[in-house]
Design a protein around this motif. Structure first.
Motif, PDB file in Angstrom:
ATOM      1  N   ILE A 103       0.846  -1.194   0.000  1.00 48.60           N
ATOM      2  CA  ILE A 103       0.000   0.000   0.000  1.00 48.60           C
ATOM      3  C   ILE A 103       0.883   1.246   0.000  1.00 48.60           C
ATOM      4  O   ILE A 103       1.821   1.358   0.792  1.00 48.60           O
ATOM      5  N   VAL A 104       0.572   2.171  -0.898  1.00 43.81           N
ATOM      6  CA  VAL A 104       1.207   3.485  -0.929  1.00 43.81           C
ATOM      7  C   VAL A 104       0.116   4.486  -0.589  1.00 43.81           C
ATOM      8  O   VAL A 104      -0.960   4.462  -1.194  1.00 43.81           O
ATOM      9  N   THR A 105       0.381   5.352   0.396  1.00 43.72           N
ATOM     10  CA  THR A 105      -0.609   6.343   0.818  1.00 43.72           C
ATOM     11  C   THR A 105      -0.170   7.735   0.405  1.00 43.72           C
ATOM     12  O   THR A 105       0.985   8.113   0.601  1.00 43.72           O
ATOM     13  N   SER A 106      -1.092   8.477  -0.171  1.00 50.12           N
ATOM     14  CA  SER A 106      -0.845   9.856  -0.578  1.00 50.12           C
ATOM     15  C   SER A 106      -1.839  10.767   0.131  1.00 50.12           C
ATOM     16  O   SER A 106      -3.006  10.411   0.290  1.00 50.12           O
ATOM     17  N   VAL A 107      -1.364  11.919   0.573  1.00 54.04           N
ATOM     18  CA  VAL A 107      -2.242  12.954   1.117  1.00 54.04           C
ATOM     19  C   VAL A 107      -2.300  14.059   0.076  1.00 54.04           C
ATOM     20  O   VAL A 107      -1.287  14.701  -0.224  1.00 54.04           O
ATOM     21  N   ILE A 108      -3.480  14.237  -0.521  1.00 53.04           N
ATOM     22  CA  ILE A 108      -3.669  15.242  -1.564  1.00 53.04           C
ATOM     23  C   ILE A 108      -4.898  16.076  -1.223  1.00 53.04           C
ATOM     24  O   ILE A 108      -5.690  15.707  -0.354  1.00 53.04           O
ATOM     25  N   THR A 109      -5.073  17.182  -1.929  1.00 58.81           N
ATOM     26  CA  THR A 109      -6.232  18.021  -1.648  1.00 58.81           C
ATOM     27  C   THR A 109      -7.524  17.296  -2.023  1.00 58.81           C
ATOM     28  O   THR A 109      -7.549  16.500  -2.967  1.00 58.81           O
ATOM     29  N   SER A 110      -8.555  17.585  -1.287  1.00 61.01           N
ATOM     30  CA  SER A 110      -9.864  17.001  -1.592  1.00 61.01           C
ATOM     31  C   SER A 110     -10.363  17.488  -2.945  1.00 61.01           C
ATOM     32  O   SER A 110     -11.046  16.760  -3.656  1.00 61.01           O
ATOM     33  N   ARG A 111      -9.980  18.695  -3.333  1.00 59.07           N
ATOM     34  CA  ARG A 111     -10.345  19.217  -4.653  1.00 59.07           C
ATOM     35  C   ARG A 111      -9.726  18.355  -5.755  1.00 59.07           C
ATOM     36  O   ARG A 111     -10.361  18.078  -6.773  1.00 59.07           O
ATOM     37  N   SER A 112      -8.485  17.890  -5.548  1.00 56.05           N
ATOM     38  CA  SER A 112      -7.839  17.025  -6.539  1.00 56.05           C
ATOM     39  C   SER A 112      -8.584  15.703  -6.684  1.00 56.05           C
ATOM     40  O   SER A 112      -8.675  15.156  -7.781  1.00 56.05           O
ATOM     41  N   ILE A 113      -9.124  15.191  -5.585  1.00 54.45           N
ATOM     42  CA  ILE A 113      -9.925  13.954  -5.635  1.00 54.45           C
ATOM     43  C   ILE A 113     -11.095  14.165  -6.593  1.00 54.45           C
ATOM     44  O   ILE A 113     -11.382  13.327  -7.438  1.00 54.45           O
ATOM     45  N   GLN A 114     -11.758  15.308  -6.452  1.00 55.80           N
ATOM     46  CA  GLN A 114     -12.910  15.620  -7.303  1.00 55.80           C
ATOM     47  C   GLN A 114     -12.476  15.895  -8.746  1.00 55.80           C
ATOM     48  O   GLN A 114     -13.072  15.375  -9.686  1.00 55.80           O
ATOM     49  N   ASP A 115     -11.432  16.709  -8.922  1.00 55.82           N
ATOM     50  CA  ASP A 115     -10.981  17.081 -10.271  1.00 55.82           C
ATOM     51  C   ASP A 115     -10.531  15.863 -11.075  1.00 55.82           C
ATOM     52  O   ASP A 115     -10.754  15.794 -12.287  1.00 55.82           O
ATOM     53  N   LEU A 116      -9.862  14.901 -10.417  1.00 53.70           N
ATOM     54  CA  LEU A 116      -9.401  13.687 -11.095  1.00 53.70           C
ATOM     55  C   LEU A 116     -10.466  12.596 -11.125  1.00 53.70           C
ATOM     56  O   LEU A 116     -10.259  11.541 -11.716  1.00 53.70           O
ATOM     57  N   ASP A 117     -11.606  12.865 -10.474  1.00 56.13           N
ATOM     58  CA  ASP A 117     -12.705  11.894 -10.378  1.00 56.13           C
ATOM     59  C   ASP A 117     -12.192  10.550  -9.841  1.00 56.13           C
ATOM     60  O   ASP A 117     -12.481   9.493 -10.387  1.00 56.13           O
ATOM     61  N   LEU A 118     -11.405  10.637  -8.752  1.00 54.33           N
ATOM     62  CA  LEU A 118     -10.846   9.429  -8.156  1.00 54.33           C
ATOM     63  C   LEU A 118     -11.896   8.731  -7.302  1.00 54.33           C
ATOM     64  O   LEU A 118     -12.632   9.368  -6.555  1.00 54.33           O
ATOM     65  N   LYS A 119     -11.929   7.411  -7.434  1.00 56.29           N
ATOM     66  CA  LYS A 119     -12.866   6.578  -6.677  1.00 56.29           C
ATOM     67  C   LYS A 119     -12.153   5.289  -6.301  1.00 56.29           C
ATOM     68  O   LYS A 119     -11.142   4.924  -6.916  1.00 56.29           O
ATOM     69  N   VAL A 120     -12.672   4.592  -5.309  1.00 57.41           N
ATOM     70  CA  VAL A 120     -12.146   3.270  -4.985  1.00 57.41           C
ATOM     71  C   VAL A 120     -12.229   2.414  -6.245  1.00 57.41           C
ATOM     72  O   VAL A 120     -13.255   2.400  -6.923  1.00 57.41           O
ATOM     73  N   GLY A 121     -11.129   1.755  -6.591  1.00 56.01           N
ATOM     74  CA  GLY A 121     -11.074   0.931  -7.791  1.00 56.01           C
ATOM     75  C   GLY A 121     -10.447   1.628  -8.996  1.00 56.01           C
ATOM     76  O   GLY A 121     -10.102   0.967  -9.975  1.00 56.01           O
ATOM     77  N   SER A 122     -10.289   2.963  -8.934  1.00 55.86           N
ATOM     78  CA  SER A 122      -9.644   3.676 -10.044  1.00 55.86           C
ATOM     79  C   SER A 122      -8.203   3.203 -10.188  1.00 55.86           C
ATOM     80  O   SER A 122      -7.491   3.042  -9.199  1.00 55.86           O
ATOM     81  N   GLU A 123      -7.769   2.994 -11.429  1.00 56.41           N
ATOM     82  CA  GLU A 123      -6.390   2.612 -11.693  1.00 56.41           C
ATOM     83  C   GLU A 123      -5.550   3.885 -11.776  1.00 56.41           C
ATOM     84  O   GLU A 123      -5.898   4.825 -12.489  1.00 56.41           O
TER      85      GLU A 123
END
Length: 72
Positions: A36-56
């Motif tokens: 497991i690699v853990t990253s701390v990024i902005t919550s806005r980046s989560i939305q902008d990249l449309d990241l979800k569990v299962g995203s490659e």
């Protein structure tokens, strides 16, 4: 957007296992072949990249920073 080349040598391809969302920053756990690699990024980046569990994604590690690039 697609990444064709990048200068970061430490790259770990994997899938998002968990996102712990916060109001400003969020934790993203990426399940890779090396663990497991853990990253701390902005919550806005989560939305902008449309990241979800299962995203490659690719976790890009440089010094003490872990960035996330979504794979299309």
């Amino acid at each position: 957007m697609a990444i064709s080349e990048i200068n970061v040598r430490n790259q770990f391809r994997g899938k998002i296992k968990e996102i712990i969302a916060g109001p400003v920053v969020s934790e993203v756990d990426v399940d890779t072949a090396h663990g497991i690699v853990t990253s701390v990024i902005t919550s806005r980046s989560i939305q902008d990249l449309d990241l979800k569990v299962g995203s490659e994604v690719i976790a890009l590690v440089k010094s003490t920073e872990v960035s996330i690039a979504k794979i299309q």
